[in-house]
Design an enzyme around this catalytic site. Structure first.
Site, PDB file in Angstrom:
ATOM      1  N   ALA A 193      30.665  -7.950  10.157  1.00 42.44           N
ATOM      2  CA  ALA A 193      31.514  -6.857  10.638  1.00 42.44           C
ATOM      3  C   ALA A 193      32.934  -7.149  10.182  1.00 42.44           C
ATOM      4  O   ALA A 193      33.295  -8.306   9.944  1.00 42.44           O
ATOM      5  CB  ALA A 193      31.443  -6.719  12.152  1.00 42.44           C
ATOM      6  N   SER A 194      33.739  -6.098  10.073  1.00 42.36           N
ATOM      7  CA  SER A 194      35.059  -6.264   9.470  1.00 42.36           C
ATOM      8  C   SER A 194      36.075  -6.915  10.396  1.00 42.36           C
ATOM      9  O   SER A 194      36.956  -7.641   9.943  1.00 42.36           O
ATOM     10  CB  SER A 194      35.596  -4.908   8.994  1.00 42.36           C
ATOM     11  OG  SER A 194      34.761  -4.374   7.997  1.00 42.36           O
ATOM     12  N   THR A 195      36.003  -6.644  11.693  1.00 41.26           N
ATOM     13  CA  THR A 195      37.007  -7.147  12.611  1.00 41.26           C
ATOM     14  C   THR A 195      36.348  -7.845  13.793  1.00 41.26           C
ATOM     15  O   THR A 195      35.168  -7.669  14.064  1.00 41.26           O
ATOM     16  CB  THR A 195      37.892  -6.007  13.152  1.00 41.26           C
ATOM     17  OG1 THR A 195      37.101  -5.160  14.006  1.00 41.26           O
ATOM     18  CG2 THR A 195      38.463  -5.175  12.009  1.00 41.26           C
TER      19      THR A 195
END
Length: 208
Positions: free
Chosen positions: A9-11
């Site tokens: 996931a990006s964050t």
């Protein structure tokens, strides 16, 4: 052959493990078992992904890198995607993505000709989906920048809210004659902030 699941996931606010159940179900239906799962919260547009490279380091030739979607593996630029593909090829790892049905054939034992044919088709489609994922990333970044520019032009985007409590305390310290070095160490404020607050203090002082 070991199946190694990669979840990204990006964050930190996003759940990297969100797709775990889908990957497990995919393997269950094919009577396979996930040997190890690697999760991380890093941008797909960056090669700085320690868990992905730990997965590759742990892998042996013939192992499977299992992902939910190709964009979980790459939103990379063309050059960096080529570097990642080379690293995967060097380890002899097969990429299988739930959203790429042709890659599912990589899980089956085929004759040499059929295996090479599916490998070529899969590689072409992986490149296409990786390019689409990169374009989507760049499009979203461009729209975000345009939205910020428009908001600033219309006066809807303000700067960071001032920490008035801290700044009042700093001005009190300035008024008491404390040195800038002492104030910086005590508050963590920058010297530019102290300069701005010093000017504010001077302008607010009554003229004698």
């Amino acid at each position: 052959m070991y199946v190694r699941a990669y979840l990204r996931a990006s964050t930190m606010e996003q759940d990297a493990g969100r797709a775990r159940a889908d990957l497990e179900q995919f393997c269950h239906e094919r009577e396979l078992r996930i040997a190890a799962t690697y999760e991380e919260n890093e941008s797909g547009a960056s090669l700085r992904r320690p868990q992905l490279f730990r997965l590759l380091s742990d892998s042996q030739p013939g192992d499977v890198l299992l992902i939910e979607q190709v964009d979980r593996l790459s939103r990379l630029s063309e050059d960096e995607w080529e570097k990642l593909k080379a690293a995967i090829k060097d380890r002899g790892v097969k990429i299988v993505a739930l959203d790429l049905p042709t890659s599912h054939m990589m899980l089956k034992t085929e004759d040499v000709f059929t295996g090479r044919m599916f490998e070529a088709i899969n590689a072409m489609l992986l490149d296409m989906l990786a390019a689409i994922a990169r374009k989507d990333y760049e499009d979203r970044r461009r729209r975000q920048a345009q939205g910020i520019a428009k908001a600033k032009a219309e006066g809807r985007m303000k700067g960071r809210r001032e920490d008035t409590k801290r700044n009042d305390a700093i001005m009190a310290m300035l008024a008491n004659g404390q040195s800038w070095n002492t104030i910086v160490q005590a508050t963590g404020a920058s010297r530019s902030t102290l300069s701005r607050l010093s000017q504010r203090l001077k302008s607010s002082s009554p003229v004698s």
